[in-house]
Write a protein that holds these residues in place. Structure first.
Motif, PDB file in Angstrom:
ATOM      1  N   ALA A   1       5.965  32.572 -28.958  1.00 56.93           N
ATOM      2  CA  ALA A   1       7.084  32.246 -29.850  1.00 56.93           C
ATOM      3  C   ALA A   1       6.620  31.396 -31.028  1.00 56.93           C
ATOM      4  N   ILE A   2       5.684  30.473 -30.795  1.00 51.28           N
ATOM      5  CA  ILE A   2       5.189  29.625 -31.875  1.00 51.28           C
ATOM      6  C   ILE A   2       4.404  30.455 -32.887  1.00 51.28           C
ATOM      7  N   GLU A   3       3.699  31.469 -32.420  1.00 50.37           N
ATOM      8  CA  GLU A   3       2.981  32.351 -33.350  1.00 50.37           C
ATOM      9  C   GLU A   3       3.944  33.098 -34.268  1.00 50.37           C
ATOM     10  N   ARG A   4       5.117  33.451 -33.764  1.00 50.01           N
ATOM     11  CA  ARG A   4       6.099  34.133 -34.619  1.00 50.01           C
ATOM     12  C   ARG A   4       6.731  33.166 -35.614  1.00 50.01           C
ATOM     13  N   LEU A   5       6.941  31.929 -35.208  1.00 51.30           N
ATOM     14  CA  LEU A   5       7.576  30.960 -36.105  1.00 51.30           C
ATOM     15  C   LEU A   5       6.611  30.418 -37.148  1.00 51.30           C
ATOM     16  N   GLY A   6       5.315  30.466 -36.888  1.00 46.83           N
ATOM     17  CA  GLY A   6       4.337  30.020 -37.869  1.00 46.83           C
ATOM     18  C   GLY A   6       4.377  28.513 -38.060  1.00 46.83           C
ATOM     19  N   GLY A   7       4.393  28.082 -39.319  1.00 54.25           N
ATOM     20  CA  GLY A   7       4.381  26.657 -39.615  1.00 54.25           C
ATOM     21  C   GLY A   7       5.699  25.961 -39.367  1.00 54.25           C
ATOM     22  N   ASN A   8       6.761  26.686 -39.057  1.00 52.56           N
ATOM     23  CA  ASN A   8       8.076  26.086 -38.789  1.00 52.56           C
ATOM     24  C   ASN A   8       8.313  25.821 -37.309  1.00 52.56           C
ATOM     25  N   GLY A   9       7.317  26.057 -36.467  1.00 52.52           N
ATOM     26  CA  GLY A   9       7.503  25.873 -35.033  1.00 52.52           C
ATOM     27  C   GLY A   9       6.439  24.986 -34.422  1.00 52.52           C
ATOM     28  N   PHE A  10       6.871  24.102 -33.522  1.00 58.75           N
ATOM     29  CA  PHE A  10       5.984  23.236 -32.759  1.00 58.75           C
ATOM     30  C   PHE A  10       6.402  23.329 -31.302  1.00 58.75           C
ATOM     31  N   HIS A  11       5.511  22.954 -30.412  1.00 65.87           N
ATOM     32  CA  HIS A  11       5.833  23.077 -28.992  1.00 65.87           C
ATOM     33  C   HIS A  11       5.203  21.932 -28.214  1.00 65.87           C
ATOM     34  N   VAL A  12       5.816  21.631 -27.084  1.00 69.35           N
ATOM     35  CA  VAL A  12       5.298  20.682 -26.108  1.00 69.35           C
ATOM     36  C   VAL A  12       5.290  21.410 -24.778  1.00 69.35           C
ATOM     37  N   SER A  13       4.108  21.819 -24.347  1.00 67.22           N
ATOM     38  CA  SER A  13       3.983  22.592 -23.104  1.00 67.22           C
ATOM     39  C   SER A  13       3.004  21.942 -22.134  1.00 67.22           C
ATOM     40  N   MET A  14       2.838  20.641 -22.215  1.00 69.52           N
ATOM     41  CA  MET A  14       1.969  19.934 -21.279  1.00 69.52           C
ATOM     42  C   MET A  14       2.736  19.653 -19.983  1.00 69.52           C
ATOM     43  N   ASP A  15       2.145  18.816 -19.155  1.00 66.05           N
ATOM     44  CA  ASP A  15       2.760  18.552 -17.851  1.00 66.05           C
ATOM     45  C   ASP A  15       4.080  17.814 -17.960  1.00 66.05           C
ATOM     46  N   ARG A  16       4.226  16.939 -18.952  1.00 69.33           N
ATOM     47  CA  ARG A  16       5.466  16.179 -19.069  1.00 69.33           C
ATOM     48  C   ARG A  16       5.665  15.787 -20.525  1.00 69.33           C
ATOM     49  N   TRP A  17       6.907  15.404 -20.827  1.00 73.39           N
ATOM     50  CA  TRP A  17       7.250  14.908 -22.160  1.00 73.39           C
ATOM     51  C   TRP A  17       6.881  13.441 -22.251  1.00 73.39           C
ATOM     52  N   LEU A  18       6.157  13.090 -23.320  1.00 74.82           N
ATOM     53  CA  LEU A  18       5.758  11.702 -23.504  1.00 74.82           C
ATOM     54  C   LEU A  18       6.913  10.930 -24.120  1.00 74.82           C
ATOM     55  N   PRO A  19       7.516   9.983 -23.422  1.00 72.64           N
ATOM     56  CA  PRO A  19       8.668   9.251 -23.983  1.00 72.64           C
ATOM     57  C   PRO A  19       8.300   8.481 -25.234  1.00 72.64           C
ATOM     58  N   GLY A  20       9.171   8.564 -26.225  1.00 73.21           N
ATOM     59  CA  GLY A  20       8.972   7.853 -27.466  1.00 73.21           C
ATOM     60  C   GLY A  20       8.399   8.687 -28.585  1.00 73.21           C
ATOM     61  N   VAL A  21       8.240   9.998 -28.380  1.00 72.08           N
ATOM     62  CA  VAL A  21       7.680  10.849 -29.427  1.00 72.08           C
ATOM     63  C   VAL A  21       8.629  10.919 -30.618  1.00 72.08           C
ATOM     64  N   LEU A  22       9.928  10.894 -30.365  1.00 71.46           N
ATOM     65  CA  LEU A  22      10.902  10.966 -31.455  1.00 71.46           C
ATOM     66  C   LEU A  22      11.398   9.589 -31.875  1.00 71.46           C
ATOM     67  N   THR A  23      11.630   8.717 -30.910  1.00 70.02           N
ATOM     68  CA  THR A  23      12.179   7.405 -31.248  1.00 70.02           C
ATOM     69  C   THR A  23      11.116   6.397 -31.641  1.00 70.02           C
ATOM     70  N   ASN A  24       9.909   6.528 -31.145  1.00 76.21           N
ATOM     71  CA  ASN A  24       8.836   5.578 -31.435  1.00 76.21           C
ATOM     72  C   ASN A  24       7.626   6.300 -32.007  1.00 76.21           C
ATOM     73  N   ALA A  25       7.891   7.219 -32.963  1.00 73.86           N
ATOM     74  CA  ALA A  25       6.802   8.010 -33.535  1.00 73.86           C
ATOM     75  C   ALA A  25       5.840   7.169 -34.348  1.00 73.86           C
ATOM     76  N   SER A  26       6.298   6.061 -34.930  1.00 70.55           N
ATOM     77  CA  SER A  26       5.417   5.230 -35.752  1.00 70.55           C
ATOM     78  C   SER A  26       4.283   4.620 -34.945  1.00 70.55           C
ATOM     79  N   LYS A  27       4.472   4.406 -33.648  1.00 70.17           N
ATOM     80  CA  LYS A  27       3.425   3.834 -32.805  1.00 70.17           C
ATOM     81  C   LYS A  27       2.619   4.906 -32.085  1.00 70.17           C
ATOM     82  N   LEU A  28       3.313   5.951 -31.591  1.00 68.50           N
ATOM     83  CA  LEU A  28       2.619   6.954 -30.796  1.00 68.50           C
ATOM     84  C   LEU A  28       1.802   7.919 -31.644  1.00 68.50           C
ATOM     85  N   LEU A  29       2.334   8.300 -32.814  1.00 68.12           N
ATOM     86  CA  LEU A  29       1.695   9.317 -33.634  1.00 68.12           C
ATOM     87  C   LEU A  29       0.890   8.756 -34.787  1.00 68.12           C
TER      88      LEU A  29
END
Length: 379
Positions: free
Chosen positions: A202-230
């Protein structure tokens, strides 16, 4: 007495039976003389199909042997043509007695991932074949999910695919198409191992407009604390692009990490394992979309798709449809941009032609005015 004797004579008398034949029937029955006159033994034997198959096969073998001696290559080609003809005739004769399914029409599980269904071709058969109607036990069904239920069978909840799943999926297709048409970013979350191939496709079809998280778990704070995590990941990606000779100053990593990663839609394929992602998206005012089973509250996401989230086939079907809709939105955006650029070029060409026309029209008038103002030489 006389009458007993007459009775005895009538009983002993033996009479021959009479045969009554009508005149029409008697005229139609041929007599021996007429039959002998019309019947005659033919001089040539009557041809019976396949009466002498051995002789025919022997003659064909003789012809083939003669052809092989004269032209071996032509004989081999003729033999191959005959074999193909026999095979084609056999397939035509047996086509009505066997199944009509082929490699293209038969169902294969990987086709939902490699060749997903087009959004306008979605039917109830696709959802039922993927077991989208199967729910959990009655004691695990939430009260908020009861409007989406068709009923219970053997203590298991059955999802109403016709009135709940199909309309919700069509609405989700429209949402994804509209987001990608406006150059939006879509984040797909699926943390189960069996969902990774479908998510990557699905990400290949969306190209640059698609991102995915398919690891074992969601890392808390990716959206709310992006300034520290990313910040570190963004710093590494930015510095790898900038060489040491570049004079351009490296931007602020914290600000870039905070502003750069903000999806317009979050699609969650297994909401029960990714509750943190749903809460963070809700806190950041990001619309969410997910496959909601009977044991999940449909109000936890913005666009709920009631279906069986434990089936990989349902997830492949849903994410394939949404990725196809996103690809269609990108195609529409490219067509709109091309039409806009074409109109801009046409407008620019039109303005250039009008400017040149006005310049050329003003030049003769100025020359004529100069001619009238200049005095004529005296003779």
């Amino acid at each position: 007495m006389v009458w007993p004797l007459r009775l005895a004579r009538s009983c002993v008398r033996i009479t021959k039976p009479r045969v009554f034949v009508s005149r029409r029937l008697s005229s139609s029955i041929p007599t021996s003389s007429s039959a002998a006159a019309t019947f005659s033994i033919p001089e040539q034997p009557i041809d019976v199909p396949h009466a002498d198959a051995n002789a025919v096969q022997t003659s064909q073998q003789d012809v083939r042997a003669q052809l092989e001696t004269e032209d071996p290559v032509g004989a081999q080609d003729a033999l191959e043509r005959q074999i193909r003809r026999m095979r084609r005739n056999m397939m035509l004769d047996m086509s009505g007695m066997a199944s009509t399914q082929t490699r293209d029409t038969s169902f294969r599980p990987f086709k939902m991932r490699t060749q997903p269904v087009e959004p306008h071709q979605l039917t109830l058969s696709h959802l039922l074949a993927a077991t989208a109607q199967m729910g959990h036990a009655k004691q695990h069904v939430t009260r908020s999910f009861e409007p989406y239920l068709y009923g219970y069978r053997h203590g298991m909840g059955v999802i109403d695919v016709e009135r709940a799943t199909l309309p919700a999926l069509r609405r989700a297709i429209q949402v994804v198409r509209g987001i990608t048409e406006n150059d939006g970013i879509i984040l797909i979350i699926g943390t189960r191992p069996n969902l990774r191939p479908a998510i990557r496709s699905a990400i290949e079809r969306l190209g640059g407009n698609g991102f995915h998280v398919s690891m074992d778990r969601w890392l808390p704070g990716v959206l709310t604390n992006a300034s520290k995590l990313l910040a570190s990941a963004t710093q590494y990606s930015v510095r790898s692009k900038h060489s040491d000779d570049d004079v351009e100053e490296v931007p602020n990593m914290t600000k870039l990490a905070t502003q750069g990663y903000r999806p317009d839609l979050v699609i969650v394929l297994n909401p029960t394992e990714n509750g943190h992602a749903l809460r963070e998206a809700t806190q950041c005012h990001i619309p969410t979309m997910g496959i909601i089973d009977t044991n999940v509250d449909p109000r936890s996401v913005t666009y709920a798709i009631p279906a069986n989230d434990d089936s990989p086939r349902v997830a492949e079907l849903v994410i394939g449809l949404l990725s196809k809709a996103g690809e269609d939105g990108l195609r529409r955006r490219r067509a709109a941009l091309e039409a806009w650029e074409k109109s801009q070029r046409h407008q620019k060409r039109k303005n250039t032609s009008s400017t040149s026309t006005s310049t050329s029209s003003s030049s003769p008038s100025s020359s004529s005015s100069r001619g009238r103002s200049s005095p004529r030489p005296s003779t």
